[in-house]
Design an enzyme around this catalytic site. Structure first.
Site, short mmCIF file in Angstrom:
data_model
loop_
_atom_site.label_atom_id
_atom_site.label_comp_id
_atom_site.label_asym_id
_atom_site.label_seq_id
_atom_site.Cartn_x
_atom_site.Cartn_y
_atom_site.Cartn_z
N ASP A 179 -11.35 -8.92 2.32
CA ASP A 179 -9.90 -8.30 2.66
C ASP A 179 -9.84 -8.53 4.19
O ASP A 179 -10.48 -9.48 4.89
CB ASP A 179 -9.72 -6.80 2.29
CG ASP A 179 -8.39 -6.32 1.88
OD1 ASP A 179 -7.39 -6.42 2.96
OD2 ASP A 179 -8.01 -6.31 0.96
N HIS A 217 -5.39 -2.78 5.69
CA HIS A 217 -5.28 -2.86 3.99
C HIS A 217 -6.59 -2.73 3.68
O HIS A 217 -6.99 -2.17 2.43
CB HIS A 217 -4.85 -4.29 4.00
CG HIS A 217 -4.52 -4.61 2.46
ND1 HIS A 217 -5.44 -5.35 1.66
CD2 HIS A 217 -3.38 -4.33 1.77
CE1 HIS A 217 -4.73 -5.43 0.39
NE2 HIS A 217 -3.47 -4.84 0.62
N SER A 388 -2.84 -4.32 -5.21
CA SER A 388 -3.94 -4.15 -4.33
C SER A 388 -4.71 -2.78 -4.54
O SER A 388 -5.80 -2.80 -4.13
CB SER A 388 -3.39 -4.32 -2.95
OG SER A 388 -3.03 -5.36 -2.55
#
Length: 759
Positions: A179, A217, A388
């Site tokens: 990520d 994230h 996600s």
């Protein structure tokens, strides 16, 4: 002090029980204080060892408080007869066991003793403990782990994971978060972080820390998968004791080499690669991994984890109905697990893309709440979501599966997820039941992740067979009619594969490829939507240039039969041509292994060994396949067998002439006999001995053999009893052989090979 309390309570209980035994019925208590398991097994011969052991333990009256023994009205006992003062009914569960209900419970034990029962115990109702629940301060916000109806959500629309944590929390399993930056010093992530398995592929250094406040994230993804739980603070991940590695990749543009590096990094120590990224979900592009990345994905999935295969999860995409996960070459790979999203109401999240490639669905945002997880700057968020968030939830559940059974292969994991997934939102029109009985949907894959069901399956899972495939291809060069029912093309696949994945390769020339609609129908009638109409959303790209589309919708179906591709053009204005297409079915062999039904050595057939098979293996056998070994010395004996094969009975006869007296083993290796690509279950050994003139095969030549020869003297016919020289007649020549051998013997073999006699 805390360590002694349990022992003190046991001692108090022992004294109370001893006092009670003296006051109530010492004879009964003494007899039943330690019921032997074998005693119960003899009384209940049909019961399993586990049931008998449980009954013996339950019948140890020393385990009960005095009040439980004096006040219990119902007792379970071994027996079916009358008991004084009680109404007796069969247990309905164990044959030979009944339940007695007493009006006066004080008389129960004495009455059961008088009945002659071998063992009995009080049928007491007990309040069972609710399973362990994390004490993390924000756990009640984590509805995706335990949905109690927060914000009006559907109770139970969650990963069904809390009971699993009693036993498994992901210990020893490493999840790689591919990520952007990872705040590995976050208090809910720091205990899990493994620096040696982490790397920054954007900046080419070993520290994947977020260099920007916008790099949050990966931190949120990591929290969903494996935030430290049960620590009285923050949140918990699905696998709260799993290790975490940070693989920073998407903080900036990444090339094929960088992506390949991330997806193969330390693939012997990283077990799961969780990917919550991919091409932009705008419905306007067909993008996937470059050759290096594709090779890295395949290498990790097949060679990682010491050959068991690394598990790669992938977010299915957030483009909703305007896009399709089959247009994402990462999530579209058969080596990855594509994850769709469902909200806290138990229905598809509107942003979650359809796709025939989806394997499972997991819980995320899109309803009345987002998911609660770790955030940048050591904080937390209640609004994380998308596929996600669904994907690391699946990654965490897989970590629990791997802790429960570390020997699972990458394909085993996929099978277990398919078999354990829950069919949710069952009235949705996308559901269909495929030819193997699986409920499948382009929105939900095989259903929603169910951690408890998956872990339970993992515990005793038998590894699936090696992956095999069959394929077919054709060059077409045919125009696709506009705004019509279109055209169909059919390819035929042979039998032999129980399908896991179908790959379809499409080479289509079209100036506005979003107009093209494609479906694939299996011989069982299951329909996989491969390409959806997205032309009006603006996919004006040119062509599907040998694009691979994957489907899991046919899981478990047979490869055998006609596979039909239907192509249509949903909009007038651009003409398309299908140049070629191909289909490949990947899965396990549907052919069963070859078994030997019987094997024997025939002393009356000039020393021959026979094997009876359950399939026709004549085409694969050769006379040289048979290996004969001296059972006493272990040395291979030089023989030149002849082979005859009965194709009707599937019987092979290897005849090898006259061996010297002694003990032998004839062995046919598994690789020698094969049918439908499947070999023998295992090597087959036939022990035998040779002793000339031993007519009754008792290992010694004596008067009993002379009696047999005498009774058959003069008889004719090949292999008659007493025909020691195999000339078809029992005569003086045979008597000469018996006379020469008289008194000779062959001892039992010293080799343990005879223990494997399958004759």
């Amino acid at each position: 002090m805390n360590q002694r309390q349990p022992f003190e309570r046991l001692e108090q209980r022992r004294l109370l029980s001893a006092s009670f035994r003296g006051a109530v019925d010492s004879a009964v208590a003494d007899r039943y204080a330690d019921i032997a398991v074998e005693q119960v097994r003899q009384a209940l011969p049909e019961a399993s060892l586990a049931v008998s052991s449980s009954f013996a333990r339950a019948s140890d009256l020393d385990l009960y408080e005095p009040a439980e023994l004096t006040q219990a009205r119902q007792w379970v006992f071994i027996g079916e007869g009358d008991v004084a003062g009680a109404t007796v009914e069969p247990s309905g569960v164990i044959d030979g066991v009944s339940i007695a209900t007493f009006n006066n419970p004080a008389n129960a034990m004495a009455a059961l003793e008088a009945s002659g029962s071998e063992a009995f115990y009080p049928l007491e109702a007990r309040q069972q403990s609710r399973r362990v629940i994390p004490n993390d301060t924000r756990f009640n916000d984590q509805w995706h782990l335990r949905n109690t109806g927060q914000s009006g959500g559907l109770v139970g629309a969650d990963a069904n994971i809390t009971d699993v944590w009693d036993t498994y929390r992901g210990a020893g399993v490493t999840i790689g978060i591919v990520d952007d930056g990872l705040h590995f010093d976050h208090p809910d992530l720091a205990p899990q972080y493994v620096a040696a398995d982490s790397f920054d592929f954007n900046d080419n250094d070993p520290i994947p820390f977020a260099s920007s406040p916008f790099d949050f994230h990966g931190t949120s993804v990591a929290g969903i998968a494996a935030a430290r739980g049960f620590d009285g603070a923050g949140v918990t991940g699905a696998a709260p004791e799993a290790n975490l590695s940070g693989l920073r990749l998407i903080s900036g543009p990444s090339n094929d080499s960088q992506e390949a590096g991330a997806l193969s990094f330390n693939n012997q120590s990283i077990d799961i690669y969780s990917n919550s990224w991919g091409p932009f979900d705008d419905g306007r592009r067909i993008e996937g991994p470059g050759p290096l990345t594709l090779a890295a994905i395949e290498q990790t999935a097949t060679e990682g984890r010491d050959g068991l295969g690394g598990i790669i999860t992938w977010a299915g995409g957030n483009g909703g109905d305007g896009d399709d996960s089959n247009r994402d070459g990462y999530a579209n790979s058969r080596h990855t697990i594509s994850v769709a999203a469902v909200n806290n109401f138990g229905v598809r999240s509107s942003y979650s893309e359809p796709g025939a490639n989806h394997l499972v669905t997991a819980y995320s945002s899109g309803g009345s709440r987002g998911t609660t997880t770790t955030d940048g700057s050591n904080g937390f968020t209640n609004s994380f979501g998308g596929t996600s968030s669904a994907t690391p939830l699946v990654s965490g559940v897989i970590a629990l599966m791997l802790e429960a059974n570390p020997d699972l292969t990458q394909r085993d994991v996929q099978h277990i997820l398919v078999e354990s997934a829950e069919t949710i939102d069952p009235t949705d029109s996308s559901w269909q039941t495929n030819g193997a009985g699986h409920d499948v949907s382009v929105f939900y894959g095989h259903g929603a992740i169910d951690a408890e069901a998956a872990v339970n399956l993992a515990l005793n899972w038998e590894t699936v067979g090696d992956e095999i495939s069959v394929d077919a291809f054709e060059t077409v060069n045919q125009t696709i009619p506009e705004n019509s029912t279109g055209i169909t093309r059919t390819l035929t696949l042979p039998a032999g594969v129980d399908i896991e994945h179908i790959e379809v390769v499409l080479d289509i020339t079209h100036g506005y490829r979003g107009d093209v609609v494609a479906t694939l129908t299996s011989p069982d009638g299951t329909v996989s939507p491969l390409l959806r109409f997205t032309g009006q959303q603006g996919d004006s790209g040119n062509n599907y240039n040998n694009w691979v589309v994957t489907s899991t919708q046919h899981w478990g179906e047979s490869s055998e039969g006609d596979w039909t591709l239907q192509l249509s053009d949903g909009f007038v204005g651009d003409i398309g041509v299908i140049n070629s297409w191909g289909i490949a079915a990947f899965g396990t062999s549907s052919a069963s292994p070859v078994n030997v039904l019987a094997s024997d050595y025939d002393v009356d057939a000039s020393q021959a060994v026979t094997f009876e098979f359950d399939k026709d293996v004549g085409a694969s056998l050769d006379a040289s396949d048979l290996v004969v070994t001296n059972a006493d010395t272990g040395n291979v004996v030089a023989v030149t067998p002849s082979l005859s094969y009965d194709a009707i009975e599937n019987v092979a006869t290897f005849e090898f002439g006259n061996l010297p007296d002694g003990n032998y083993v004839a062995m046919l290796p598994a690789a020698a006999a094969e049918a439908d690509g499947q070999p023998l279950v295992g090597d087959v050994s036939v022990p035998f001995f040779v002793l000339a003139a031993d007519a009754n095969a008792d290992r010694v030549v004596d008067l009993s053999d002379f009696g047999i020869l005498r009774s058959n003297f003069g008889s004719a016919g090949l292999f008659s009893d007493g025909d020691f020289n195999y000339d078809g007649t029992v005569d003086l020549a045979d008597f000469g052989i018996l006379r020469a051998q008289f008194g000779s013997a062959v001892a039992e073999p010293s080799s343990s090979l005879f223990a494997d006699d399958e004759a």
